[in-house]
Write an enzyme that holds these catalytic residues in place. Structure first.
Site: not given
Ligand code: GAR
Length: 203
Positions: A14, A64, A108
């Site tokens: 992303n 955190r 998400h």
């Molecule tokens: C993506 O599918 C994103 O939507 C998900 O992690 C992946 C990261 O991919 N995020 C979550 O699940 C957040 N709760 P990337 O590192 O290739 O962008």
């Protein structure tokens, strides 16, 4: 020029899609800093190769509030206007959210509020839904909550695996994340209750 801060923990696809749009002039902003919570994140390496400013702030074992205070410090130091969570696998504290009001986006891989949390694509498949997708939303202090900016739907096929469904959703993730950034960065929206209304010229 508006400044983006990207937070990631893994693959970073992303982030790459956003960086491509920035490089092509399709997002009117620059990437000020890419921060990873994990030193081994592929996204961190990709960002380095692209010549972007990168930071690794390992979160393992950290409280955190203390961790988020470090993040806030770095993001402010880099004068970030919008924080984009791009596969950032940590829940952010209320103080982090307050530091960037309506200025944090998350992506998400489900049609929220369905299937929040980890392994959203696996949850969708196991639940037996026929349509899933992805959501870009403003971040509040709750998990995968906050006003929705954009969503995209994809079909779930009978022969789908977690991998095939995830790949179909990911194509849409890459498309809507940049579109959502354009809306929020331009401030071309208002919020009514939970509803984020994008102004027509922003869409
Ligand atoms: C993506 O599918 C994103 O939507 C998900 O992690 C992946 C990261 O991919 N995020 C979550 O699940 C957040 N709760 P990337 O590192 O290739 O962008």
């Amino acid at each position: 020029m508006k400044r983006l801060g990207i937070l990631l923990s893994g693959r970073g696809s992303n982030f790459e899609a956003i960086a491509d749009q920035v490089a092509a002039g399709q997002i009117d902003a620059e990437i000020a800093v890419v921060i990873s919570s994990r030193p081994e994140a592929r996204g961190l390496e990709v960002a380095r190769r692209r010549g972007l400013k990168t930071l690794c702030i390992p979160s393992k074992g950290m409280d955190r509030e203390a961790y988020d205070a470090l993040l806030i410090h770095e993001l402010r130091d880099h004068a970030v206007d919008l924080v984009c969570l791009a596969g950032f696998m940590r829940l952010l504290s209320a103080s982090f959210v307050r530091a960037f009001p309506e200025r944090i986006l998350n992506i998400h891989p489900s049609l929220l509020p369905a299937f929040p949390g980890l392994d959203a694509q696996k949850q969708a498949l196991e639940h037996g839904v026929k349509i899933s997708g992805c959501t870009v939303h403003l971040v509040d202090e709750f998990l995968d909550a906050g006003p929705i900016v954009l969503q995209a739907a994809v079909p779930v096929r009978d022969d789908d695996t977690v991998e095939s469904l995830s790949a179909r959703i990911l194509v849409e993730e890459h498309r809507i994340y940049s579109a959502a950034i354009r809306i929020v960065l331009g401030g071309q929206f208002h919020i009514e209750g939970r509803r984020l209304i994008a102004h027509p010229r922003a869409v």
